[in-house]
Design a protein around this motif. Structure first.
Motif, mmCIF file in Angstrom:
data_model
loop_
_atom_site.group_PDB
_atom_site.id
_atom_site.type_symbol
_atom_site.label_atom_id
_atom_site.label_comp_id
_atom_site.label_asym_id
_atom_site.label_seq_id
_atom_site.Cartn_x
_atom_site.Cartn_y
_atom_site.Cartn_z
ATOM 1 N N UNK A 64 -13.742 46.813 -6.714
ATOM 2 C CA UNK A 64 -13.272 48.016 -7.395
ATOM 3 C C UNK A 64 -13.722 48.063 -8.852
ATOM 4 N N UNK A 65 -13.739 46.917 -9.494
ATOM 5 C CA UNK A 65 -14.196 46.862 -10.879
ATOM 6 C C UNK A 65 -15.697 46.623 -10.918
ATOM 7 N N UNK A 66 -16.473 47.684 -11.087
ATOM 8 C CA UNK A 66 -17.919 47.579 -10.947
ATOM 9 C C UNK A 66 -18.658 47.595 -12.284
ATOM 10 N N UNK A 67 -17.985 47.955 -13.356
ATOM 11 C CA UNK A 67 -18.647 48.012 -14.652
ATOM 12 C C UNK A 67 -18.450 46.710 -15.422
ATOM 13 N N UNK A 68 -19.277 46.509 -16.432
ATOM 14 C CA UNK A 68 -19.230 45.282 -17.216
ATOM 15 C C UNK A 68 -17.855 45.105 -17.860
ATOM 16 N N UNK A 69 -17.313 43.894 -17.732
ATOM 17 C CA UNK A 69 -16.024 43.582 -18.321
ATOM 18 C C UNK A 69 -14.829 43.960 -17.472
#
Length: 342
Positions: A303-308
């Protein structure tokens, strides 16, 4: 048909309301209150004795852990929590929380990966020990939520009472916990026939009451074994049992409520779907609060696909994949993610 293929097909079908006739949802403007009974426009039947008992049990499950928070605060006045209690609470929070996120949600609901029988059973048992309901009912309700997100038919949308301030506040209360008390059952035969056909999952579902007892008995027994006194056993039950359950409840419910009202929406979702990313909840929810991407690409194992964007559930799935315990994981490709960006 292979189980994973069938789970995935049903999960994808649940994203489209085409199989359901809900005339009111077709004319919904995104701001008006929902009709009370959108499925057939008929009043809900009166509650039976069994349904009233279920409401009473739900009230107990919801309120007892919350009351434990008050007791815990009183016990903390002038003292400190024991390290053993904190470690037990953390361990059980992680085990049961990942049972919900990795097992109930990304696996059984959306078919984000294929797991063998032992892993599927272990995750279903761990999720059931979160006190969030039996596995089949949980999956059916969540698939229904995706079929009608933030429209008539959604069991826990914060927009049920409209978008004006009073309606929004009432809607937040509804989406957080009020929906649990509505006479609005989700038909599992319609939304989770694959799980009803799974002998192992049916057994775990039937065992839900016993697993609720186990999730409280375990910290009590461990507290007694480690500390050797009734006091140690009781404080372990309080912190690693009731308070841990209360915290996980409210984190999960916050994804239903806050993650449809507050936060960023970097990805396009379906019409009226207002799912957001809410970073303060990312760690506590094991990555579930990257909710906007999840609604844009529901079967994605991450679900968390972006950096950080920390996503512990995806990290666990990756570990299980490397150990050969799960396969056919649906990792999001950069090209596919790019198509969803606003």
């Amino acid at each position: 048909m292979a189980p994973h293929t069938r789970y995935t097909r049903l999960a994808e079908e649940a994203l489209s309301p085409a199989h359901s006739v809900i005339a009111t949802s077709q004319t919904y403007d995104g701001a008006a209150p929902f009709p009370d009974f959108p499925d057939d426009d008929r009043p809900a039947p009166a509650r039976s004795g069994g349904e009233r008992l279920q409401v009473a049990v739900t009230a107990l499950i919801v309120t007892l852990p919350f009351l434990a928070l008050g007791l815990a605060a009183w016990l903390l006045w002038g003292t400190l929590i024991r390290p053993t209690d904190a470690l037990l609470a953390l361990a059980l929070y992680v085990i049961t929380g990942l049972g919900v996120t990795v097992g109930f949600h990304r696996g059984l609901t959306h078919g984000g990966y294929r797991a063998g029988r032992p892993v599927r059973i272990v995750l279903a048992v761990a999720g059931s020990m979160s006190f969030q309901g039996d596995v089949i009912g949980w999956v059916a309700t969540h698939r229904r939520h995706h079929a009608f997100t933030d429209r008539p038919g959604d069991p826990h949308s914060p927009y049920r009472y409209g978008t004006h301030l009073r309606g929004q506040l009432r809607g937040l209360a509804h989406s957080h916990v009020g929906w649990l008390f509505r006479n609005d059952p989700t038909p599992v035969e319609r939304y989770a026939p694959d799980l009803l056909a799974d002998r192992d999952i049916r057994a775990v579902s039937r065992a839900f009451p016993a697993l609720c007892v186990l999730t409280l008995a375990l910290p009590f027994a461990l507290g007694w074994a480690i500390g050797g006194t009734w006091l140690h056993a009781t404080t372990a039950l309080l912190w690693a049992g009731l308070v841990r359950i209360a915290l996980l409840h409210h984190v999960t419910w916050s994804v239903n409520s806050l993650c449809h009202v507050v936060g960023r929406r970097p990805f396009r979702t379906r019409r009226h779907d207002r799912a957001t990313n809410l970073w303060p909840l990312a760690l506590l929810s094991f990555g579930e609060s990257w909710h906007n991407l999840h609604h844009a690409e529901p079967t994605s194992a991450r679900h968390g696909v972006d950096r950080g964007q920390i996503d512990p559930s995806a990290a666990v799935i990756r570990l299980l994949e490397r150990l050969g315990l799960v396969r056919d994981v649906r990792w999001p490709s950069p090209d596919r993610i790019a198509t969803h960006r606003t």
